[in-house]
Design a protein around this motif. Sequence first.
Motif, PDB file in Angstrom:
ATOM      1  N   LYS A  18       0.821  -1.214   0.000  1.00 47.38           N
ATOM      2  CA  LYS A  18       0.000   0.000   0.000  1.00 47.38           C
ATOM      3  C   LYS A  18       0.857   1.267   0.000  1.00 47.38           C
ATOM      4  CE  LYS A  18      -2.497   0.385   3.655  1.00 47.38           C
ATOM      5  NZ  LYS A  18      -1.829   1.491   4.377  1.00 47.38           N
ATOM      6  N   SER A  19       1.828   1.314   0.909  1.00 49.09           N
ATOM      7  CA  SER A  19       2.676   2.509   0.990  1.00 49.09           C
ATOM      8  C   SER A  19       3.536   2.669  -0.257  1.00 49.09           C
ATOM      9  CB  SER A  19       3.576   2.429   2.237  1.00 49.09           C
ATOM     10  OG  SER A  19       2.792   2.492   3.412  1.00 49.09           O
ATOM     11  N   THR A  20       3.966   1.554  -0.853  1.00 54.60           N
ATOM     12  CA  THR A  20       4.729   1.624  -2.096  1.00 54.60           C
ATOM     13  C   THR A  20       3.910   2.303  -3.184  1.00 54.60           C
ATOM     14  OG1 THR A  20       5.984  -0.374  -1.578  1.00 54.60           O
ATOM     15  CG2 THR A  20       5.859   0.257  -3.888  1.00 54.60           C
ATOM     16  N   MET A  21       2.641   1.923  -3.298  1.00 59.01           N
ATOM     17  CA  MET A  21       1.780   2.516  -4.315  1.00 59.01           C
ATOM     18  C   MET A  21       1.492   3.975  -4.002  1.00 59.01           C
ATOM     19  SD  MET A  21       0.447   1.759  -7.224  1.00 59.01           S
ATOM     20  CE  MET A  21       0.508  -0.029  -7.236  1.00 59.01           C
ATOM     21  N   VAL A  22       1.299   4.307  -2.721  1.00 54.50           N
ATOM     22  CA  VAL A  22       1.061   5.696  -2.328  1.00 54.50           C
ATOM     23  C   VAL A  22       2.250   6.562  -2.722  1.00 54.50           C
ATOM     24  CG1 VAL A  22       0.844   7.254  -0.348  1.00 54.50           C
ATOM     25  CG2 VAL A  22      -0.560   5.204  -0.476  1.00 54.50           C
ATOM     26  N   ASN A  23       3.449   6.077  -2.479  1.00 54.46           N
ATOM     27  CA  ASN A  23       4.647   6.837  -2.833  1.00 54.46           C
ATOM     28  C   ASN A  23       4.722   7.087  -4.332  1.00 54.46           C
ATOM     29  OD1 ASN A  23       5.393   6.848  -0.150  1.00 54.46           O
ATOM     30  ND2 ASN A  23       6.868   5.179  -0.348  1.00 54.46           N
ATOM     31  N   ALA A  24       4.363   6.076  -5.126  1.00 49.32           N
ATOM     32  CA  ALA A  24       4.405   6.225  -6.580  1.00 49.32           C
ATOM     33  C   ALA A  24       3.343   7.211  -7.073  1.00 49.32           C
ATOM     34  CB  ALA A  24       4.200   4.867  -7.247  1.00 49.32           C
ATOM     35  N   LEU A  25       2.200   7.258  -6.407  1.00 45.46           N
ATOM     36  CA  LEU A  25       1.111   8.135  -6.835  1.00 45.46           C
ATOM     37  C   LEU A  25       1.312   9.576  -6.407  1.00 45.46           C
ATOM     38  CD1 LEU A  25      -1.884   5.791  -5.947  1.00 45.46           C
ATOM     39  CD2 LEU A  25      -1.249   6.497  -8.257  1.00 45.46           C
ATOM     40  N   THR A  26       1.954   9.774  -5.256  1.00 41.71           N
ATOM     41  CA  THR A  26       2.018  11.117  -4.681  1.00 41.71           C
ATOM     42  C   THR A  26       3.420  11.706  -4.639  1.00 41.71           C
ATOM     43  OG1 THR A  26       2.337  10.309  -2.405  1.00 41.71           O
ATOM     44  CG2 THR A  26       0.056  10.493  -3.208  1.00 41.71           C
ATOM     45  N   GLY A  27       4.440  10.875  -4.852  1.00 42.75           N
ATOM     46  CA  GLY A  27       5.806  11.383  -4.737  1.00 42.75           C
ATOM     47  C   GLY A  27       6.262  11.500  -3.301  1.00 42.75           C
ATOM     48  N   ALA A  28       5.479  10.940  -2.362  1.00 45.86           N
ATOM     49  CA  ALA A  28       5.836  10.981  -0.943  1.00 45.86           C
ATOM     50  C   ALA A  28       6.905   9.935  -0.644  1.00 45.86           C
ATOM     51  CB  ALA A  28       4.596  10.744  -0.081  1.00 45.86           C
ATOM     52  N   ARG A  51       6.651   7.538   2.149  1.00 44.58           N
ATOM     53  CA  ARG A  51       6.102   6.776   3.265  1.00 44.58           C
ATOM     54  C   ARG A  51       6.960   5.528   3.493  1.00 44.58           C
ATOM     55  NH1 ARG A  51       2.294   8.477   6.687  1.00 44.58           N
ATOM     56  NH2 ARG A  51       0.687   6.877   6.389  1.00 44.58           N
ATOM     57  N   ALA A  52       7.159   5.171   4.747  1.00 42.73           N
ATOM     58  CA  ALA A  52       7.975   3.996   5.071  1.00 42.73           C
ATOM     59  C   ALA A  52       7.347   2.740   4.486  1.00 42.73           C
ATOM     60  CB  ALA A  52       8.108   3.864   6.586  1.00 42.73           C
ATOM     61  N   VAL A  53       8.190   1.856   3.981  1.00 46.06           N
ATOM     62  CA  VAL A  53       7.735   0.622   3.344  1.00 46.06           C
ATOM     63  C   VAL A  53       8.276  -0.557   4.145  1.00 46.06           C
ATOM     64  CG1 VAL A  53       7.802  -0.793   1.268  1.00 46.06           C
ATOM     65  CG2 VAL A  53       7.658   1.700   1.072  1.00 46.06           C
ATOM     66  N   GLY A  54       7.404  -1.520   4.431  1.00 43.73           N
ATOM     67  CA  GLY A  54       7.809  -2.685   5.218  1.00 43.73           C
ATOM     68  C   GLY A  54       7.623  -3.973   4.449  1.00 43.73           C
ATOM     69  N   GLY A  55       8.225  -5.044   4.939  1.00 41.96           N
ATOM     70  CA  GLY A  55       8.103  -6.353   4.307  1.00 41.96           C
ATOM     71  C   GLY A  55       7.117  -7.237   5.030  1.00 41.96           C
ATOM     72  N   VAL A  56       7.240  -8.538   4.803  1.00 46.21           N
ATOM     73  CA  VAL A  56       6.328  -9.510   5.382  1.00 46.21           C
ATOM     74  C   VAL A  56       7.110 -10.464   6.263  1.00 46.21           C
ATOM     75  CG1 VAL A  56       4.691 -11.370   4.873  1.00 46.21           C
ATOM     76  CG2 VAL A  56       4.793  -9.340   3.396  1.00 46.21           C
ATOM     77  N   ASN A  57       6.572 -10.769   7.441  1.00 44.95           N
ATOM     78  CA  ASN A  57       7.206 -11.701   8.351  1.00 44.95           C
ATOM     79  C   ASN A  57       7.176 -13.098   7.748  1.00 44.95           C
ATOM     80  OD1 ASN A  57       7.367 -13.713  10.596  1.00 44.95           O
ATOM     81  ND2 ASN A  57       7.570 -11.860  11.833  1.00 44.95           N
ATOM     82  N   ALA A  58       8.340 -13.732   7.620  1.00 42.15           N
ATOM     83  CA  ALA A  58       8.429 -15.028   6.958  1.00 42.15           C
ATOM     84  C   ALA A  58       7.754 -16.136   7.762  1.00 42.15           C
ATOM     85  CB  ALA A  58       9.897 -15.393   6.722  1.00 42.15           C
ATOM     86  N   VAL A  59       7.590 -15.926   9.067  1.00 39.65           N
ATOM     87  CA  VAL A  59       7.005 -16.959   9.920  1.00 39.65           C
ATOM     88  C   VAL A  59       5.483 -16.864   9.923  1.00 39.65           C
ATOM     89  CG1 VAL A  59       6.873 -17.867  12.269  1.00 39.65           C
ATOM     90  CG2 VAL A  59       9.063 -17.032  11.363  1.00 39.65           C
ATOM     91  N   THR A  60       4.958 -15.665  10.166  1.00 44.56           N
ATOM     92  CA  THR A  60       3.508 -15.491  10.282  1.00 44.56           C
ATOM     93  C   THR A  60       2.834 -15.219   8.954  1.00 44.56           C
ATOM     94  OG1 THR A  60       3.664 -13.095  10.653  1.00 44.56           O
ATOM     95  CG2 THR A  60       3.845 -14.538  12.587  1.00 44.56           C
ATOM     96  N   GLY A  61       3.601 -14.768   7.956  1.00 44.49           N
ATOM     97  CA  GLY A  61       2.992 -14.409   6.680  1.00 44.49           C
ATOM     98  C   GLY A  61       2.256 -13.093   6.726  1.00 44.49           C
ATOM     99  N   ARG A  62       2.429 -12.336   7.798  1.00 41.99           N
ATOM    100  CA  ARG A  62       1.758 -11.048   7.947  1.00 41.99           C
ATOM    101  C   ARG A  62       2.755  -9.910   7.742  1.00 41.99           C
ATOM    102  NH1 ARG A  62      -3.260 -11.421  10.441  1.00 41.99           N
ATOM    103  NH2 ARG A  62      -3.763 -13.417  11.398  1.00 41.99           N
ATOM    104  N   GLY A  63       2.217  -8.770   7.316  1.00 43.28           N
ATOM    105  CA  GLY A  63       3.071  -7.620   7.109  1.00 43.28           C
ATOM    106  C   GLY A  63       3.396  -6.909   8.416  1.00 43.28           C
ATOM    107  N   ARG A  64       4.447  -6.117   8.392  1.00 40.37           N
ATOM    108  CA  ARG A  64       4.826  -5.323   9.552  1.00 40.37           C
ATOM    109  C   ARG A  64       4.275  -3.913   9.377  1.00 40.37           C
ATOM    110  NH1 ARG A  64       9.590  -8.369   8.672  1.00 40.37           N
ATOM    111  NH2 ARG A  64      10.440  -6.765   7.318  1.00 40.37           N
ATOM    112  N   HIS A  65       3.717  -3.362  10.461  1.00 43.67           N
ATOM    113  CA  HIS A  65       3.168  -2.018  10.394  1.00 43.67           C
ATOM    114  C   HIS A  65       4.280  -0.999  10.175  1.00 43.67           C
ATOM    115  CE1 HIS A  65      -0.904  -3.068  11.489  1.00 43.67           C
ATOM    116  NE2 HIS A  65      -0.454  -3.814  12.467  1.00 43.67           N
ATOM    117  N   THR A  66       4.142  -0.163   9.166  1.00 43.31           N
ATOM    118  CA  THR A  66       5.128   0.881   8.905  1.00 43.31           C
ATOM    119  C   THR A  66       4.522   2.265   9.033  1.00 43.31           C
ATOM    120  OG1 THR A  66       4.644   0.724   6.537  1.00 43.31           O
ATOM    121  CG2 THR A  66       6.495  -0.556   7.360  1.00 43.31           C
ATOM    122  N   SER A  67       3.194   2.400   8.898  1.00 44.52           N
ATOM    123  CA  SER A  67       2.520   3.686   9.025  1.00 44.52           C
ATOM    124  C   SER A  67       1.716   3.682  10.318  1.00 44.52           C
ATOM    125  CB  SER A  67       1.577   3.921   7.830  1.00 44.52           C
ATOM    126  OG  SER A  67       2.292   3.848   6.610  1.00 44.52           O
TER     127      SER A  67
END
Length: 375
Positions: free
Chosen positions: A233-243, A245-261
Amino acid sequence: MSRWDSWDESRVRVRPNKKGSRPRTKDTPDHADAELARVVQVDRGRYTVSMLEDQRVVTAMRAKAMRRHPEGRTPVVPGDIVGLVGDTSGAEGSLARLVRIEERSSLLRRSADDTDDAERVIVANADQLLIVVAAADPEPRTGFIDRALVAAFDAEIRPILLITKADLVQDPVDPAGLVSHYRELELTTVISQRTQQDTAVEDPALSPAAVTQLRQLLAGHVTALIGHSGVGKSTMVNALTGADRAVGGVNAVTGRGRHTSSSAVALNLEPAGDLDETAALTSWVIDTPGVRTFGLAHVDPDDVLAAFGDLVEGSADCEPGCRHESPEGGCALDAWVASGRAGTHGSARLESLRGLLASLSGEEDGPEEKTLGRS
């Protein structure tokens, strides 16, 4: 002297007013001279706003009179149009006073869970909701999408589905089966899929073609973005707005993303192509923190079915007061699905509807964590 004479008003002693004192009044000033601004970020009682007149950035705080008024306890959120008085110069160290919230055209809300009466206001005055999911890593959860669709219909705003990371699945035309799953809804869907020409793009959540398509869909609108952490989400926001925003990856164990915003923020689309600077200033993207759950306690169960457009027509044959639980309870949706009129995914859609309704009634957990083909 009779006891009646003691009631003579002429004998009442009146304490004179102090010099310069004036009678108290409960009338609140209307602040007719207040300047209008759009809230772009909220941070610990401070509101960053963009003035509607010339887009200058101003910092404000609630006026004391507003905090004392019952309506003053209404949360101020990104997207709100507010009235400001005082120092609205935007100079460093200046602080304006927020004196009122203008009438809202829409309000996107959620609760912690389906039985929690405490609702949380996310965004105000949006006319579109961009629901962001990944085709894989993390796997898409149709329960979350259905909940977001219900929230969008409740707020009377247009939903758009963005599927990122289509590169990571075998079928880029119908990543994870999501496109066909929602085909009967005629839901506008954007797929972010890199091609061989996009080798310079490192993030699988981003494709230039998807950015271009989204810019066309979002131009001239106020669009709120929601999605689980790690879906791009933040990656796309940055591309659309030129902002940035911090970008995070996905936890390999839980399969869930890490909160960056940690907080929602409203950003203008970046001027490019057919979108000049003037048009970009009327196009807002409101990025929200990644969510784990999306409760719908604020939505009336009778309104949940409205978000399932592929099933609504089938409910016309239901008995009055039908809770849509089963044919034994008078529900005609089973026959509607069996006839094929709800599409190839009708059974799964009906199961999702019933899961949501059961969760709202407190009977069982809803379909929040379901993925296609899995329980």
